[in-house]
Design a protein around this motif. Structure first.
Motif, PDB file in Angstrom:
ATOM      1  N   SER A  20      39.620  57.087  58.921  1.00  0.00           N
ATOM      2  CA  SER A  20      38.243  57.300  59.359  1.00  0.00           C
ATOM      3  C   SER A  20      38.212  58.067  60.671  1.00  0.00           C
ATOM      4  CB  SER A  20      37.542  55.957  59.525  1.00  0.00           C
ATOM      5  OG  SER A  20      38.192  55.175  60.515  1.00  0.00           O
ATOM      6  N   ASP A  21      37.100  58.770  60.890  1.00  0.00           N
ATOM      7  CA  ASP A  21      36.857  59.444  62.163  1.00  0.00           C
ATOM      8  C   ASP A  21      35.373  59.347  62.461  1.00  0.00           C
ATOM      9  OD1 ASP A  21      35.553  61.395  60.627  1.00  0.00           O
ATOM     10  OD2 ASP A  21      37.341  62.663  60.509  1.00  0.00           O
ATOM     11  N   ALA A  22      34.931  60.098  63.444  1.00  0.00           N
ATOM     12  CA  ALA A  22      33.536  60.001  63.882  1.00  0.00           C
ATOM     13  C   ALA A  22      32.561  60.479  62.826  1.00  0.00           C
ATOM     14  CB  ALA A  22      33.350  60.807  65.174  1.00  0.00           C
ATOM     15  N   ARG A  23      33.063  61.276  61.846  1.00  0.00           N
ATOM     16  CA  ARG A  23      32.157  61.845  60.830  1.00  0.00           C
ATOM     17  C   ARG A  23      32.262  61.120  59.494  1.00  0.00           C
ATOM     18  NH1 ARG A  23      34.192  67.644  60.389  1.00  0.00           N
ATOM     19  NH2 ARG A  23      36.148  66.466  60.481  1.00  0.00           N
ATOM     20  N   SER A  24      32.880  59.927  59.500  1.00  0.00           N
ATOM     21  CA  SER A  24      33.054  59.209  58.232  1.00  0.00           C
ATOM     22  C   SER A  24      32.664  57.752  58.403  1.00  0.00           C
ATOM     23  CB  SER A  24      34.515  59.303  57.767  1.00  0.00           C
ATOM     24  OG  SER A  24      35.345  58.487  58.577  1.00  0.00           O
ATOM     25  N   CYS A  25      32.630  57.039  57.298  1.00  0.00           N
ATOM     26  CA  CYS A  25      32.419  55.601  57.388  1.00  0.00           C
ATOM     27  C   CYS A  25      33.713  54.932  57.836  1.00  0.00           C
ATOM     28  CB  CYS A  25      31.926  55.032  56.059  1.00  0.00           C
ATOM     29  SG  CYS A  25      32.982  55.365  54.660  1.00  0.00           S
ATOM     30  N   ARG A  26      33.636  53.654  58.199  1.00  0.00           N
ATOM     31  CA  ARG A  26      34.797  52.982  58.780  1.00  0.00           C
ATOM     32  C   ARG A  26      35.963  52.860  57.798  1.00  0.00           C
ATOM     33  NH1 ARG A  26      30.798  49.369  60.618  1.00  0.00           N
ATOM     34  NH2 ARG A  26      31.510  47.799  59.119  1.00  0.00           N
ATOM     35  N   THR A  27      35.655  52.825  56.507  1.00  0.00           N
ATOM     36  CA  THR A  27      36.693  52.609  55.501  1.00  0.00           C
ATOM     37  C   THR A  27      37.635  53.789  55.378  1.00  0.00           C
ATOM     38  OG1 THR A  27      35.007  51.356  54.315  1.00  0.00           O
ATOM     39  CG2 THR A  27      37.052  51.820  53.136  1.00  0.00           C
ATOM     40  N   GLY A  28      37.170  54.994  55.702  1.00  0.00           N
ATOM     41  CA  GLY A  28      38.017  56.179  55.602  1.00  0.00           C
ATOM     42  C   GLY A  28      37.177  57.429  55.433  1.00  0.00           C
ATOM     43  N   ASP A  29      37.857  58.555  55.501  1.00  0.00           N
ATOM     44  CA  ASP A  29      37.178  59.844  55.383  1.00  0.00           C
ATOM     45  C   ASP A  29      37.088  60.240  53.906  1.00  0.00           C
ATOM     46  OD1 ASP A  29      36.131  62.336  55.611  1.00  0.00           O
ATOM     47  OD2 ASP A  29      37.770  63.190  56.792  1.00  0.00           O
ATOM     48  N   PHE A  30      36.108  59.688  53.231  1.00  0.00           N
ATOM     49  CA  PHE A  30      35.964  59.934  51.795  1.00  0.00           C
ATOM     50  C   PHE A  30      35.518  61.365  51.500  1.00  0.00           C
ATOM     51  CE2 PHE A  30      35.892  55.323  51.762  1.00  0.00           C
ATOM     52  CZ  PHE A  30      36.580  55.017  50.596  1.00  0.00           C
ATOM     53  N   ARG A  31      34.792  61.994  52.420  1.00  0.00           N
ATOM     54  CA  ARG A  31      34.359  63.369  52.178  1.00  0.00           C
ATOM     55  C   ARG A  31      35.567  64.302  52.038  1.00  0.00           C
ATOM     56  NH1 ARG A  31      29.890  66.477  52.817  1.00  0.00           N
ATOM     57  NH2 ARG A  31      28.726  64.735  53.708  1.00  0.00           N
ATOM     58  N   THR A  32      36.499  64.188  52.963  1.00  0.00           N
ATOM     59  CA  THR A  32      37.700  65.036  52.888  1.00  0.00           C
ATOM     60  C   THR A  32      38.524  64.706  51.648  1.00  0.00           C
ATOM     61  OG1 THR A  32      37.766  65.212  55.296  1.00  0.00           O
ATOM     62  CG2 THR A  32      39.797  65.713  54.093  1.00  0.00           C
ATOM     63  N   ALA A  33      38.663  63.404  51.358  1.00  0.00           N
ATOM     64  CA  ALA A  33      39.424  63.013  50.168  1.00  0.00           C
ATOM     65  C   ALA A  33      38.781  63.579  48.906  1.00  0.00           C
ATOM     66  CB  ALA A  33      39.507  61.489  50.085  1.00  0.00           C
ATOM     67  N   PHE A  34      37.453  63.513  48.842  1.00  0.00           N
ATOM     68  CA  PHE A  34      36.738  64.015  47.664  1.00  0.00           C
ATOM     69  C   PHE A  34      36.868  65.531  47.533  1.00  0.00           C
ATOM     70  CE2 PHE A  34      32.651  65.801  46.094  1.00  0.00           C
ATOM     71  CZ  PHE A  34      32.727  65.372  44.779  1.00  0.00           C
ATOM     72  N   THR A  35      36.620  66.253  48.621  1.00  0.00           N
ATOM     73  CA  THR A  35      36.649  67.717  48.531  1.00  0.00           C
ATOM     74  C   THR A  35      38.053  68.229  48.241  1.00  0.00           C
ATOM     75  OG1 THR A  35      36.821  67.822  50.949  1.00  0.00           O
ATOM     76  CG2 THR A  35      34.627  68.058  49.983  1.00  0.00           C
ATOM     77  N   GLN A  36      39.088  67.576  48.789  1.00  0.00           N
ATOM     78  CA  GLN A  36      40.455  68.016  48.501  1.00  0.00           C
ATOM     79  C   GLN A  36      40.818  67.771  47.038  1.00  0.00           C
ATOM     80  OE1 GLN A  36      43.321  66.359  51.222  1.00  0.00           O
ATOM     81  NE2 GLN A  36      42.501  67.470  52.990  1.00  0.00           N
ATOM     82  N   ARG A  37      40.420  66.627  46.506  1.00  0.00           N
ATOM     83  CA  ARG A  37      40.729  66.357  45.097  1.00  0.00           C
ATOM     84  C   ARG A  37      39.888  67.259  44.184  1.00  0.00           C
ATOM     85  NH1 ARG A  37      40.012  60.617  41.980  1.00  0.00           N
ATOM     86  NH2 ARG A  37      40.250  61.452  39.880  1.00  0.00           N
ATOM     87  N   TYR A  38      38.645  67.489  44.564  1.00  0.00           N
ATOM     88  CA  TYR A  38      37.787  68.372  43.758  1.00  0.00           C
ATOM     89  C   TYR A  38      38.382  69.775  43.711  1.00  0.00           C
ATOM     90  CZ  TYR A  38      33.253  69.471  41.618  1.00  0.00           C
ATOM     91  OH  TYR A  38      32.260  69.806  40.724  1.00  0.00           O
TER      92      TYR A  38
END
Length: 1318
Positions: A620-638
């Protein structure tokens, strides 16, 4: 959960035929055991018997079979079982009733409305699991801000678990429901499945219904909101029905199993494997999570034992059994799917992505129309292969036996009628000699020639040694090679679908039959390593011992993944995580043993392509929820899976899922000792390989040590399997006692241009694989919903003359049309190409959609790439992809106007447009062409230029992939050989069609003395479509003459010439009745006469959009009527679209299928030239300003007869906003014909119920403005009946298709089904 080293631990996989037992003794020793799952003469329950035998042998004590076992010696028991799977396959579950929202009683019968087998005239869909349906008088709808319907005042508003606000329109009438339920127990129904719309987010109505059912004494009540709370009513409904149908059977089995132990195993930890690869306590094991219980253990087994955490090389699991082969993938995480079909039932639940294909040791061998064919039919356990001595057919097992790869002396003597004889090499060779004689007879006669067509591809037939006959060994080897290629295709599809390189995997082989094929398959796929575990014969059982206990919770969500919702997402994740942790703690796990995985089900808004994503590796970072950076994980897998991202598009969260694991798997400490000497073979045998018989050493696995290296050819015998180490491969035992085989390159066998029947089958697979891989690239890299998600596209390979070689997957309306498009570009008579001259060079790509150039309708854009090779003066092949673009301009959004009168009103037109020149994409020029329709009155240019350009680039990329694969094939075999086999494959299809025409002509001559048939039918406007077919029985050829067909019409029901060819090739394939290559050869025996200026060959600028979706169906009706193949189906696609400035929607709707000799027509299904899936009711109401009031069958609309036509459907749409409705339909004044005295089906009807109370008949084709409260009622046509209803002759028993017992499944199967459902 502590280790139980002072007791016996058992992991047991109870399969359909065998039960495998892995036991760990108190002193740490490991034992494996295999016994029959059903042996009632000796024991009641196989797992109990396995435990009894181990305890008796290890303790020296007697444990009589007729007495319960003492569980004090047992630490834990883990089981995987096929009880649920078998009950589903055999339809032997609990008698069940379905409770569903009023208006939707037939929803699960209709399902997606797509038929499962595209070319079967008898539409066979597996039976639903319930016997009766009770409609619950209740209704809940999602609130849409600012949209109120006059006179529809909600009882109350509520908030669902997703955060959505819902309106309760009707509370359930529980008093009426109680009266309906009271009669069920007296009819033997004690299990209920409850499915109410939108209960995934608000379950109060289901809970009330469930409480009533429990109070009335029903033993099993399954609520869809509890079984799987995910949006989409149809798969959730199938899932809850499966739960209600299977859970009582599981409970019955568990009761019987525990009764074999003193105290009912109350003091023993008993865990069962679920479909997701995790263990669960016995009391929580339920039907909807149990269907893959058996094979899931095997996936865990190879994942834990063969994946190197340091090397991180991904694994392909290859489990080859008797009737089928399971293929899966592991790369550090289990790959799950959340919706998959087993035995015709779509289950919405987490499941390992296990792909089952129809190729196993028991797969039958056929020689059909000059091709070697393996499966999908299976010999099954009884009678089994020919070598089983029970009169069975030849199978893959027999082929291995004939080649010396199976040694009867190492098999138990359990075969023959008395089950006391060895495998019979004599029976196998006798059957192979007979088949070889048939093959050689075929090869030596003019049956194998294609000179009848004037295009003689086969002037000589020869085997690889140049002789005129094949030896028995060559025939057996041929079938092995064909079987291997059939198993390679799904492995390629599974890996390449997600952007992985197949060759960069290890092949982990297990199961009884896989060891004989592993080296050959790995080599064919470019893999360098094969891993076979020491317990490969019982790996599913061993995997249970290695597995973790899993607790999983999931809930739906309707939030965006953006900062303003992060706090709410974190709170919901924390709540679900706490639930999992507490559940595992209650089962005895310490905190150190528990791990948690959080997943978000994410998709770009406006798309349906959702990915279940974990944030592992993305803190996680300042631009994600506490659980982790799901946006980056999603866009990389997409980006990995689809080749692009959509940066400016919001990301929606559909579901939150938490998976907790309690680490409880054992650790094997067994090590194999080393030896100073070389391995000692127990014998030397002779095995047949590509270059003939070779001396092959035979080793016993148990005698090998970790420093032994065994060069192929060799056979390694295990207690439960036989492993073939092929030439140029080297096997090495690991310190853990497992086998690792290094796969080397085999010598290349030079292939000539003369026909080799084995290579014909292999080339057919290879060409089809090229088309399939092109499709995967297109689906991955496209951006539009139509292509990426609806899969409305086709990819194909063509010869240098533009003739179709392979087309996959199959969309009926594309079948012949694509060939017309390519041939238009390459025929010398084409002035456009003549004008290009030498300017058509490598790196050029052509775009076309004009009807005169083989187009079907303008939104179908065809991209054609010539394949050049050094030394050739022109293209040596062509590859092409055709995709349906959502909009290309014209007078209406979607480019499918119901009232167009000229081609220009339907969108942008391309005839021979150079989309790419010398490798440069012509973006400026194609943009101008796509915007060009604006110059015509009332027309617009494309309304979605970005998607058009992105999808055109994706089509170019797919063609580039196809071009590379064609060139690789040429590099391997040579251009002359590849083009020769292209011709042979086309000739094979031609031969199958000629055989069909000869057989029809013979029957027709005997019945009537004539070799001419004719038929006529009419469009709703009275336009006739006439057909006369003249058949030449000697040649197996025919002239299809449409002279007398009506003239071009003022409107858009004109069908381009290519549409008639598509309909014709579809009908021919249906009437052939077996799998054949769909290519130019199908039409080689056919001459077609279509009068110019007719509705089937209109003028250059005629409007054609209705011809593609409506007239095509009537052409099919006329052809089948001439051949008396079946009564007419609904003859319409029922095109309905509506939209406003804010949204637009399009659907086609099912109707009734026609009946035929021996079968009733299916109700509520798409037929012939379309197979589109329909939007789920909950998705429809969630995204569009509409409420679906009713979607059910239309009783009595099917034609009566000895065999009834299928019923149409009733579909009622209540609109919540001002929209423009467009309807494009047929069969509103004409009725689908019956045959041989059967009655016609009912015609369709389009009614509009205005909010002011008026009821209007809209006619067949219209565009009308609607206001909130208006209801559109669609009544689709039924199918025609077959035969006189009053016939005294009893209908014959229902015919069973051999392959119906085979359960294909997995993401590869789902992709193919989806591709054929457009």
């Amino acid at each position: 959960m502590a280790e139980t080293m002072q007791k016996f631990d058992f992991a047991i996989d109870r399969g359909g035929t065998f039960t495998d037992v892995f036991a760990r003794c108190p002193d740490g020793r490991e034992r494996v055991l295999k016994l029959l799952s059903h042996d009632p003469q000796n024991y009641k329950d196989a797992p109990t018997e396995g435990i009894r035998r181990v305890l008796e042998e290890e303790t020296g004590r007697s444990f009589p079979r007729d007495q319960p076992l003492d569980p004090s010696l047992i630490g834990w028991i883990r089981m995987g079982t096929t009880v649920a799977t078998n009950a589903l396959l055999e339809r032997k579950g609990e008698r069940t009733a379905l409770l569903i929202t009023r208006g939707f009683k037939d929803l699960l019968h209709i399902g997606t409305q797509a038929r499962p087998r595209l070319f079967d005239l008898e539409v066979r869909v597996p039976d639903v699991l319930y016997e009766e349906v009770i409609e619950v008088d209740e209704r809940v709808v999602l609130k849409q801000d600012g949209r109120r319907i006059p006179g529809r005042n909600p009882v109350k508003e509520v908030t669902g678990s997703t955060g959505d606000v819902l309106e309760v329109w009707r509370e359930p009438d529980l008093q009426r429901l109680e009266c309906d339920l009271e009669g069920l127990p007296s009819r033997g129904i004690t299990s209920l499945a409850v499915l109410l719309l939108h209960s995934y987010t608000w379950s109060d109505h289901e809970q009330a219904v469930g409480a009533l059912a429990h109070r009335l004494g029903f033993s099993q009540v399954s609520l869809s909101s509890e079984v799987m709370p995910m949006v989409r009513a149809v798969p959730r409904g199938y899932t809850v029905c499966a739960d209600a149908y299977l859970t009582p059977k599981i409970q019955q089995y568990l009761k019987g199993f525990t009764s074999g132990f003193k105290g009912g195993l109350k003091e023993v930890t008993v865990l069962f494997m679920q479909s997701d690869g995790g263990l669960t306590p016995m009391d929580r094991f339920c039907g909807s999570r149990a269907v893959l219980s058996g094979p899931a253990g095997g996936v865990v087994g190879y994942a834990v034992t063969s994946y190197d955490q340091t090397e991180k090389k991904p694994i392909i699991g290859f489990d080859m059994g008797g009737t089928s082969t399971d293929v899966s993938r592991y790369a550090g995480q289990y790959e799950h799917v959340f919706e998959a079909t087993t035995a015709g039932i779509t289950l919405q639940a987490p499941q390992l992505d296990i792909n089952t294909v129809a190729a196993g040791g028991g797969s039958r061998l056929f020689f059909r129309s000059g091709m070697f064919v393996v499966g999908p039919e299976s010999a099954s356990a009884h009678p089994g292969p020919a070598c089983y001595r029970k009169g069975g057919p030849l199978t893959v097992t027999d082929a291995n036996l004939a080649l010396g790869r199976l040694l009867p002396s190492y098999f138990p003597k359990i075969f023959g009628p008395c089950e006391n004889e060895p495998l019979s090499i004599e029976e196998t060779m006798k059957s192979f000699r007979q088949l070889t004689q048939e093959i050689n007879h075929f090869l030596s006669t003019d049956q194998s020639q294609s000179g009848e067509s004037g295009g003689c591809h086969v002037n000589s037939i020869a085997t690889k040694d140049g002789g005129s006959k094949m030896a028995v060994e060559e025939v057996a080897m041929g079938f092995i090679r064909v079987a291997n290629e059939a198993m390679c295709r799904p492995i390629r599809a599974l890996t390449q679908a997600k952007g992985h390189d197949t060759s960069q995997h290890v092949l982990a082989c297990f199961g009884g039959a896989g060891g004989q094929h592993a080296c050959a398959i790995a080599r064919a796929l470019g893999m360098k390593s094969v891993f076979i575990h020491k317990y490969s014969g019982v790996l599913s059982a061993y995997g249970l011992a290695l597995a973790d206990v899993v607790e999983e919770v999931q809930e739906p969500c309707s939030l965006r993944y953006e900062p303003r919702f992060f706090e709410e997402l974190d709170c919901r994740v924390e709540r679900l995580t706490s639930r999992c942790r507490e559940a595992l703690k209650a089962r005895g796990f310490a905190s150190a043993q528990v791990s948690m995985e959080v997943f978000l089900h994410l998709r770009y808004e406006g798309t349906d392509c959702a990915l279940m994503v974990t944030a592992e590796g993305h803190p996680s970072d300042a631009r994600s929820c506490r659980t982790g950076d799901f946006r980056t994980a999603f866009t990389q897998r997409y980006l990995k899976e689809f080749g692009f991202t959509i940066p400016d598009r919001p990301i929606a969260v559909d579901d939150i899922r938490v998976r907790g694991s309690g680490k409880s798997g054992i650790k094997s400490l067994t090590k194999v000792k080393s030896s100073q000497g070389p391995p000692n073979p127990v014998e030397v045998t002779r095995c047949y390989f590509d270059n003939g018989y070779l001396d092959t050493r035979v080793y016993l696995w148990e005698e090998l040590t970790c420093d032994h290296s065994i060069a192929g050819p060799a056979i390694i015998i295990d207690k439960n399997s036989t492993i073939l180490v092929e030439p140029c491969c080297v096997a090495q035992l690991t310190t853990g006692g497992d086998l690792r085989i290094a796969v080397g390159s085999d010598h290349v066998v030079m292939l000539g241009t003369e026909l080799n029947a084995v290579q014909l089958s292999i080339f057919s697979h290879r060409f089809m694989s090229i088309a399939e891989q092109m499709g995967r690239v297109l689906q991955r890299t496209s951006i539009s919903t139509n292509i990426k998600e609806r899969l409305d596209f086709s990819c194909a390979v063509f010869g240098p003359d533009g003739g179709l070689v392979s087309n996959a997957p199959h969309i009926p309306v594309h079948l012949g049309a694509m060939q017309e498009t390519v041939q238009y570009q390459v025929w010398p008579s084409n002035p456009k190409i003549r004008a290009l001259g030498d300017d058509l060079k490598e790196g050029d790509v052509i775009l076309s959609n004009h009807p005169c150039a083989g187009g079907s309708h303008l939104p179908d854009l065809t991209v054609i790439t010539p394949v050049f090779r050094k030394g050739s003066t022109g293209p040596v092949f062509f590859v092409a992809s055709r995709g349906h673009h959502a909009d290309i301009g014209g007078i209406t959004p979607g480019s499918m106007p119901p009232h167009s009168t000229s081609l220009q009103q339907e969108g942008a037109v391309f005839t021979s447009f150079k989309l790419v020149t010398a490798g440069t994409f012509q973006e400026e020029a194609v943009t101008a062409a796509l915007m060009a329709p604006v110059q015509y009155p009332g027309c617009s240019g494309t309304r979605n230029l970005h998607d058009n350009l992105s999808d055109l680039r994706a089509q170019v990329a797919a063609n580039q992939r196809g071009s590379r694969l064609v060139l690789e094939l040429i590099d391997s075999y040579g251009l002359e050989v590849v083009q020769a086999y292209m011709g042979y494959i086309q000739s094979n299809a031609e031969m199958a069609v000629r055989d069909m025409l000869k057989e029809f002509a013979r029957r027709q001559r005997q019945l009537t003395g004539l070799l001419e048939v004719e038929a006529e039918d009419h469009m709703d406007d009275g336009t006739p479509i006439r057909l006369r077919v003249q058949i030449n029985e000697a040649e197996g050829s025919a002239v299809f003459d449409f002279t007398g067909t009506g003239t071009e019409v003022w409107g858009n029901c004109n069908a381009p010439r290519a549409i008639t060819f598509s309909a014709l090739i579809y009908c021919l394939r249906c009437m052939v009745g077996q799998d054949i290559p769909l290519n130019q050869g199908c039409l080689a025996p056919i001459s077609v006469v279509i009068p110019a200026g007719s509705i089937l060959q209109p003028s250059r600028d005629a409007a054609v959009v209705g011809g593609n979706v409506l007239t095509s169906q009537r052409v099919v009706d006329v052809i089948f009527r001439a051949f008396e193949a079946c009564a007419a189906s609904q003859g319409c696609m029922n095109n309905v679209s509506f939209g406003s400035d804010r949204s637009g929607y399009y659907e086609t709707v099912a109707g009734g299928a026609g009946a035929g000799e021996g079968w009733h027509g299916r109700s509520g299904v798409h037929s012939h030239m379309t197979n589109t899936r329909i939007t789920d009711p909950e998705i429809l109401e969630k995204r569009y300003p509409v409420i679906l009031e009713c979607f059910s069958l239309r009783p009595g609309s099917g034609g009566r007869g000895r065999y009834r036509g299928g019923d149409g459907v009733v579909r009622k749409l209540l609109f919540r906003d001002n929209v423009v409705l467009s309807v494009l339909t047929e069969r509103r004044s004409t009725r689908p014909y019956g045959l041989h005295g059967g009655e016609a089906g009912a015609s369709g009807l389009n009614l509009l119920h205005k909010v002011d109370g008026r009821v209007l008949n809209l006619g067949a084709k219209t565009t009308v403005s609607l206001e909130p409260g208006d209801v559109f009622c669609l009544y689709t046509p039924g199918g025609g009946g077959y035969g006189k209803e009053d016939s005294n002759e009893k209908p014959p028993a229902k015919r069973q298709r051999v392959t119906e017992s085979f359960p294909e499944r997995g993401s590869v199967f789902e992709y193919r089904q989806a591709q054929e459902s457009v």
